[in-house]
Design a protein around this motif. Structure first.
Motif, PDB file in Angstrom:
ATOM      1  N   HIS A  26      26.910  53.829 114.633  1.00 16.30           N
ATOM      2  CA  HIS A  26      25.630  54.578 114.426  1.00 16.30           C
ATOM      3  C   HIS A  26      24.711  53.710 113.399  1.00 16.30           C
ATOM      4  O   HIS A  26      23.540  54.114 113.087  1.00 16.30           O
ATOM      5  N   SER A  27      25.254  52.607 112.506  1.00 11.07           N
ATOM      6  CA  SER A  27      24.406  51.966 111.879  1.00 11.07           C
ATOM      7  C   SER A  27      23.473  50.999 112.797  1.00 11.07           C
ATOM      8  O   SER A  27      23.744  50.863 114.003  1.00 11.07           O
ATOM      9  N   SER A  28      22.353  50.411 112.314  1.00  8.71           N
ATOM     10  CA  SER A  28      21.815  49.520 113.060  1.00  8.71           C
ATOM     11  C   SER A  28      20.959  48.351 112.198  1.00  8.71           C
ATOM     12  O   SER A  28      20.822  48.597 111.101  1.00  8.71           O
ATOM     13  N   ALA A  29      20.637  47.233 112.546  1.00 12.18           N
ATOM     14  CA  ALA A  29      20.288  46.388 111.818  1.00 12.18           C
ATOM     15  C   ALA A  29      18.831  46.761 111.529  1.00 12.18           C
ATOM     16  O   ALA A  29      18.308  46.295 110.143  1.00 12.18           O
ATOM     17  N   GLY A  30      17.969  47.402 112.216  1.00 18.75           N
ATOM     18  CA  GLY A  30      16.844  47.741 111.981  1.00 18.75           C
ATOM     19  C   GLY A  30      16.783  48.814 110.981  1.00 18.75           C
ATOM     20  O   GLY A  30      15.674  48.802 110.088  1.00 18.75           O
ATOM     21  N   LEU A  31      17.481  49.707 111.108  1.00 17.08           N
ATOM     22  CA  LEU A  31      17.677  50.671 109.891  1.00 17.08           C
ATOM     23  C   LEU A  31      18.032  50.125 108.434  1.00 17.08           C
ATOM     24  O   LEU A  31      17.278  50.476 107.605  1.00 17.08           O
ATOM     25  N   ALA A  32      19.033  49.342 108.524  1.00 17.34           N
ATOM     26  CA  ALA A  32      19.352  48.639 107.298  1.00 17.34           C
ATOM     27  C   ALA A  32      18.060  47.623 106.636  1.00 17.34           C
ATOM     28  O   ALA A  32      17.630  47.765 105.501  1.00 17.34           O
ATOM     29  N   PHE A 247      19.005  59.480 106.592  1.00 14.60           N
ATOM     30  CA  PHE A 247      18.786  58.383 107.126  1.00 14.60           C
ATOM     31  C   PHE A 247      19.452  58.240 108.786  1.00 14.60           C
ATOM     32  O   PHE A 247      18.502  57.575 109.582  1.00 14.60           O
ATOM     33  N   LEU A 248      20.401  58.786 108.964  1.00 14.36           N
ATOM     34  CA  LEU A 248      20.992  58.855 110.393  1.00 14.36           C
ATOM     35  C   LEU A 248      20.108  59.351 111.290  1.00 14.36           C
ATOM     36  O   LEU A 248      19.961  58.973 112.401  1.00 14.36           O
ATOM     37  N   ALA A 249      19.206  60.582 110.932  1.00 10.91           N
ATOM     38  CA  ALA A 249      18.366  61.158 111.610  1.00 10.91           C
ATOM     39  C   ALA A 249      17.076  60.415 111.908  1.00 10.91           C
ATOM     40  O   ALA A 249      16.187  60.816 112.996  1.00 10.91           O
ATOM     41  N   CYS A 250      16.991  59.405 111.508  1.00 13.26           N
ATOM     42  CA  CYS A 250      15.767  58.542 111.645  1.00 13.26           C
ATOM     43  C   CYS A 250      15.771  57.614 112.914  1.00 13.26           C
ATOM     44  O   CYS A 250      16.773  57.346 113.297  1.00 13.26           O
ATOM     45  N   ASP A 251      14.733  57.482 113.545  1.00 22.01           N
ATOM     46  CA  ASP A 251      14.617  56.688 114.680  1.00 22.01           C
ATOM     47  C   ASP A 251      15.205  55.407 115.079  1.00 22.01           C
ATOM     48  O   ASP A 251      15.925  55.000 115.923  1.00 22.01           O
ATOM     49  N   GLU A 252      15.362  54.611 113.508  1.00 21.63           N
ATOM     50  CA  GLU A 252      15.797  53.243 113.746  1.00 21.63           C
ATOM     51  C   GLU A 252      17.386  53.454 113.643  1.00 21.63           C
ATOM     52  O   GLU A 252      17.910  52.412 113.680  1.00 21.63           O
ATOM     53  N   SER A 253      17.960  54.364 113.313  1.00 22.16           N
ATOM     54  CA  SER A 253      19.641  54.459 113.476  1.00 22.16           C
ATOM     55  C   SER A 253      20.014  54.103 114.836  1.00 22.16           C
ATOM     56  O   SER A 253      19.438  54.389 115.802  1.00 22.16           O
ATOM     57  N   HIS A 259      21.955  62.930 119.278  1.00 20.41           N
ATOM     58  CA  HIS A 259      22.460  63.406 117.781  1.00 20.41           C
ATOM     59  C   HIS A 259      21.419  63.287 116.892  1.00 20.41           C
ATOM     60  O   HIS A 259      21.314  64.298 116.163  1.00 20.41           O
ATOM     61  N   ARG A 260      20.384  62.420 116.967  1.00 24.21           N
ATOM     62  CA  ARG A 260      19.291  62.614 115.924  1.00 24.21           C
ATOM     63  C   ARG A 260      18.520  63.868 116.108  1.00 24.21           C
ATOM     64  O   ARG A 260      18.078  64.491 115.042  1.00 24.21           O
ATOM     65  N   SER A 261      18.280  64.299 117.466  1.00 19.12           N
ATOM     66  CA  SER A 261      17.856  65.457 117.364  1.00 19.12           C
ATOM     67  C   SER A 261      18.561  66.857 116.951  1.00 19.12           C
ATOM     68  O   SER A 261      17.586  67.495 116.087  1.00 19.12           O
ATOM     69  N   LEU A 262      19.678  66.700 116.897  1.00 20.77           N
ATOM     70  CA  LEU A 262      20.552  67.717 116.463  1.00 20.77           C
ATOM     71  C   LEU A 262      20.269  67.722 114.564  1.00 20.77           C
ATOM     72  O   LEU A 262      20.407  68.789 114.075  1.00 20.77           O
ATOM     73  N   LEU A 263      20.389  66.492 114.283  1.00 23.81           N
ATOM     74  CA  LEU A 263      20.258  66.373 112.947  1.00 23.81           C
ATOM     75  C   LEU A 263      18.894  66.659 112.227  1.00 23.81           C
ATOM     76  O   LEU A 263      18.807  67.028 111.033  1.00 23.81           O
ATOM     77  N   THR A 327      30.966  62.149 119.371  1.00 26.28           N
ATOM     78  CA  THR A 327      31.364  62.065 117.983  1.00 26.28           C
ATOM     79  C   THR A 327      30.146  61.962 117.130  1.00 26.28           C
ATOM     80  O   THR A 327      29.461  60.844 117.042  1.00 26.28           O
ATOM     81  N   MET A 328      29.521  63.015 116.636  1.00 24.15           N
ATOM     82  CA  MET A 328      28.231  63.019 115.785  1.00 24.15           C
ATOM     83  C   MET A 328      28.561  63.640 114.565  1.00 24.15           C
ATOM     84  O   MET A 328      28.496  64.573 114.006  1.00 24.15           O
ATOM     85  N   ALA A 329      28.459  62.408 113.641  1.00 26.44           N
ATOM     86  CA  ALA A 329      28.701  62.648 112.096  1.00 26.44           C
ATOM     87  C   ALA A 329      27.426  63.516 111.495  1.00 26.44           C
ATOM     88  O   ALA A 329      26.187  63.140 112.033  1.00 26.44           O
ATOM     89  N   ALA A 330      27.632  64.121 110.718  1.00 25.34           N
ATOM     90  CA  ALA A 330      26.580  64.897 110.056  1.00 25.34           C
ATOM     91  C   ALA A 330      27.091  65.502 108.788  1.00 25.34           C
ATOM     92  O   ALA A 330      28.331  65.933 108.652  1.00 25.34           O
TER      93      ALA A 330
END
Length: 367
Positions: A26-32, A247-253, A259-263, A327-330
């Motif tokens: 769920h991490s991404s270099a773009g979000l970091a 931050f997980l709900a952001c498009d860059e994640s 998952h992002r929509s639900l968050l 598996t959607m962490a929240a």
């Protein structure tokens, strides 16, 4: 309010806002990079990567930002909590979960596997990559690892779910710690005692207790998604905050679109503490997987074997746009933040906050 902040001073960042390091891809270099470029500390959960992949990841993040960032690993445990593993138990569990694989047109697994990479190899790569911060969960690295980090100018950041764990981190020489409350999404990073739902502490109960017990910087995590939560954490003694779900709900994640929509649902989403995903207790969005396994006499195999069973289910479910086995962490705070870009979320967290007061008509207004 944030002048002479020990976290920003130690890490060379502008704002005492840390992005939570997400596991399960769920991490991404773009979000970091986006968080770091906005003045916070971006992060990447690298526990599922090989040493070679960690080096490539660090290079990728540095191509996107010149600012400090954090790489996170999971500390191996000598023994896992729960029932011991055995052939009979494994066979019974595989038979129990088999219908889920068949429903998704996947071949049922013949056995549970260990999907993890070698921890020593991961640490060697991380030391070579030299991120500004090495954060970790589920324990404390060996002293020689902490010493190697100090020699290379890498700050160390551990996670505590109790005062006892916070004191253990401080005694070991860890530079700073995260006080992680029960509201937080993802895994419970407990390492001294098995986490039990009935005994978990909320962030704003745990935070002042840890603040009074230790002298190293304390970062609050769990139940924080906007400036109100940031202000509350600082009022209770936090030196910084770590924000995950918003931050997980952001498009860059790296989370799936579903998952992002639900968050981002304004009404939030229903979360549950479960062992179904990895074998360790974690907070995820409630779905068929969490509900079905909760009713089974044996809800999950030990960590990390359980992950080898749920990962293919999660991928197949997400590809179908279904939340059933994803598996959607929240965290419990899901839905509070509606920002879609990390820079916008960062700006809202550090902007001057006008307290709300009640108007004569009973409506809330900004002063």
């Amino acid at each position: 309010m944030w002048e002479n902040n020990p976290v920003t001073s130690a890490l060379g960042i502008q704002h005492p806002i840390l992005q939570g390091p997400f596991g399960s891809g769920h991490s991404s270099a773009g979000l970091a990079a986006a968080v770091s470029n906005a003045g916070g500390l971006g992060a990447y959960g690298a526990h599922h990567l090989s040493g070679e992949q960690i080096l490539a990841l660090a290079k990728d993040i540095r191509a996107k930002t010149s600012h400090p960032f954090n790489l996170n690993l999971w500390i191996p445990r000598q023994a896992e909590w729960g029932l011991p593993m055995g052939e009979a138990r494994e066979a019974a569990y595989l038979q129990q979960i088999k219908p889920f694989f068949e429903e998704l047109d996947l071949p049922p697994p013949a056995r549970a596997e260990n999907p993890l990479h070698d921890f020593d190899e991961q640490v060697e790569a991380l030391l070579e990559a030299r991120p500004a911060v090495f954060s970790f969960v589920f324990g404390i690295p060996d002293r020689n690892i902490l010493e190697c980090c100090a020699e290379r100018g890498i700050a160390t950041l551990g996670a505590a779910t109790s005062v006892e764990e916070a004191l253990a981190l401080e005694r070991a020489g860890v530079d700073m710690l995260v006080a992680s409350g029960l509201e937080a999404g993802g895994h419970r990073p407990a390492f001294l005692e098995e986490p039990q739902p009935r005994s978990l502490m909320s962030t704003f109960s745990l935070l002042p207790k840890i603040r009074d017990a230790v002298s190293i910087p304390v970062i609050a995590a769990g139940g924080i998604a906007d400036r109100r939560g940031v202000d509350a954490a600082f009022a209770l003694g936090a030196d910084a905050v770590q924000i995950g779900t918003a931050f997980l709900a952001c498009d860059e994640s790296g989370a799936s679109p579903l998952h992002r929509s639900l968050l981002r649902q304004p009404e939030g989403c229903d979360t549950v503490l479960t062992r179904a995903v990895s074998g360790r207790m974690a907070r995820y969005i409630r779905n068929r997987l969490t509900e079905a396994t909760a009713a089974w006499p044996d809800p999950a195999l030990p960590y990390p074997l359980q992950m080898s069973l749920t990962r293919p289910l999660a991928r197949a479910s997400a590809e179908r746009g279904s939340a059933d086995f994803a598996t959607m962490a929240a965290g419990q705070i899901a839905g509070l933040s509606q920002h879609r870009r990390a820079a916008e979320l960062m700006a809202s967290l550090v902007a001057d906050y006008a307290p709300e007061t009640a108007s004569p008509e009973g409506r809330t207004v900004k002063e």
